[in-house]
Design a protein around this motif. Structure first.
Motif, PDB file in Angstrom:
ATOM      1  N   PRO A  18       0.549   0.888 -15.234  1.00  0.00           N
ATOM      2  CA  PRO A  18       0.504   2.161 -14.502  1.00  0.00           C
ATOM      3  C   PRO A  18       1.268   3.287 -15.190  1.00  0.00           C
ATOM      4  N   MET A  28       0.175   0.423  -8.819  1.00  0.00           N
ATOM      5  CA  MET A  28      -0.474   1.687  -8.475  1.00  0.00           C
ATOM      6  C   MET A  28      -0.040   2.217  -7.106  1.00  0.00           C
ATOM      7  N   CYS A  54      -6.860   2.122 -12.467  1.00  0.00           N
ATOM      8  CA  CYS A  54      -5.815   2.147 -13.494  1.00  0.00           C
ATOM      9  C   CYS A  54      -6.456   2.519 -14.830  1.00  0.00           C
TER      10      CYS A  54
END
Length: 420
Positions: free
Chosen positions: A138, A178, A355
């Motif tokens: 991330p 995330m 992502c």
């Protein structure tokens, strides 16, 4: 295995045995005097607390020259530059505050955390968090294989602190990937896999994370699955579950933010989580003050104390089976779990929705059901048992995505408005 009482894990285990939920802020100030004041206030809050030193963005990305220039010029940073302040400065920050009854954890967000690990050990700290996947995909464009190699070295470095008579502690951030819109089975699997990675590389006191998502009942199932898999796969280490208050767009109203934190505290109690990382009522607007952090700690602790524990486990749907399938698929790829993680992402067996990291396949997609549950819309090559129920429209358009991202914010602001 039981960790020494003086360790981070041992402190949490003792608090849990006494029926207390450990609450923790996400706090980091660049000036040593302000960092010390924040730790002092956290220690003396009306709650069972552990301290946090969150590092700044320059430190977490390895831009130590920029951090040094900021310190020299007196420029405020968004965290504590742990690898820049001299060790004697940080020892003075901790002196008389950190101890067996108030452990301190370093939080960082670094895909290549060598300088952070070296710095925390140099000042006598032994607890931190992250992971080769959860702090790579991330937050960086570092190749996953590079992050895995760095985390292997850092685990060995942290594990070496055991020679000093302490039990070092490492928390996986895998259950927070995330922050939102990631179906729970993948969060559970990533948290378990990173915990197994830590164990493989010498850690014996571990916490497994899970972030509050968009449906409380689904979250109960998910934490139950995480707890069951940890009990099965980590029998020889001391471990606990840490729950994070919602990490996405926070309610704009103070009332909505408080309702969301209250729900997180109740969720922690109902699922048997040992520790809760809180958020404040100012979260949607600015960096919270020390006073706002203390208020969040105290209200979360009070809500937890008033919440009866769940007498029966939450009914399981597919979360446990999906998480187990993902974990087993990865472990079957290679006897070395670090290599297995790299292979799994290369083949799409692990794939985090939305992502954008180059090593993430990007074929899996999630969808928010009308009741707030997160479901799979597209599974790509994910190693899931059977085929998940389909038929819902995937979140592909920008309006749909923004609507899903703001679902919790809107829901709790509306609840607060309705309660007035």
């Amino acid at each position: 295995m039981t960790a020494p009482a003086a360790s981070f894990g041992g402190f949490v285990a003792k608090a849990r045995a006494e029926g207390a939920l450990v609450v923790q802020p996400r706090m980091g100030m660049s000036r040593p005097d302000r960092m010390r004041a924040g730790l002092h206030a956290t220690r003396h809050a009306a709650a069972t607390t552990v301290g946090t030193i969150t590092v700044d963005s320059y430190t977490r990305t390895g831009e130590l020259d920029a951090a040094r220039r900021a310190v020299e010029s007196g420029t405020a940073l968004n965290g504590y530059p742990l690898a820049t302040h001299p060790p004697r400065t940080t020892r003075a920050v901790l002196d008389g505050i950190r101890g067996p009854d108030f452990p301190v954890q370093v939080r960082h967000g670094s895909a290549r955390p060598g300088p952070v690990f070296a710095a925390l050990l140099s000042v006598g700290l032994h607890a931190t968090e992250g992971g080769p996947v959860s702090y790579c995909l991330p937050y960086s464009r570092v190749p996953l294989a590079t992050a895995v190699a760095d985390w292997e070295r850092c685990c060995a470095l942290l594990g070496g602190a055991r020679r000093d008579g302490v039990e070092p502690h490492l928390e996986t951030f895998g259950g927070c990937m995330m922050g939102q819109l990631c179906p729970p089975s993948l969060l559970v699997a990533l948290s378990v896999l990173e915990a197994l990675f830590f164990r493989r590389h010498g850690l014996r006191s571990i916490s497994l994370s899970y972030a509050q998502q968009t449906n409380a009942h689904q979250d109960e199932e998910a934490v139950g699955a995480l707890t069951a898999l940890a009990a099965e796969l980590l029998p020889d280490v001391e471990w606990h579950v840490v729950l994070y208050a919602y990490m996405g767009l926070y309610p704009l109203s103070p009332g909505g933010a408080q309702l969301l934190l209250d729900e997180a505290a109740r969720l922690a109690v109902r699922t048997g989580a040992a520790r809760l990382v809180v958020k404040t009522t100012a979260e949607a607007h600015r960096i919270p003050t020390v006073e706002e952090n203390v208020s969040a700690l105290e209200t979360a602790a009070a809500t937890a104390a008033a919440t009866p524990p769940r007498t029966r486990p939450a009914p399981d749907t597919e979360i446990h089976a999906e998480a187990r399938a993902l974990v087993e698929a990865v472990l079957g790829l290679d006897h070395d779990i670090g290599r297995a993680l790299v292979i799994a992402f290369a083949r799409g067996y692990l794939d985090v929705p939305y992502c954008l990291h180059p090593d993430n396949a990007g074929r899996a997609r999630s969808v928010l059901a009308p009741d707030g549950r997160l479901e799979w819309a597209e599974t790509g090559a994910l190693a899931l048992p059977g085929r998940p129920v389909r038929g819902r429209r995937a979140i592909l358009g920008s309006a749909d995505l923004l609507g899903a991202l703001s679902h919790v914010q809107r829901t709790f602001d509306q609840r607060a408005f309705s309660a007035v």
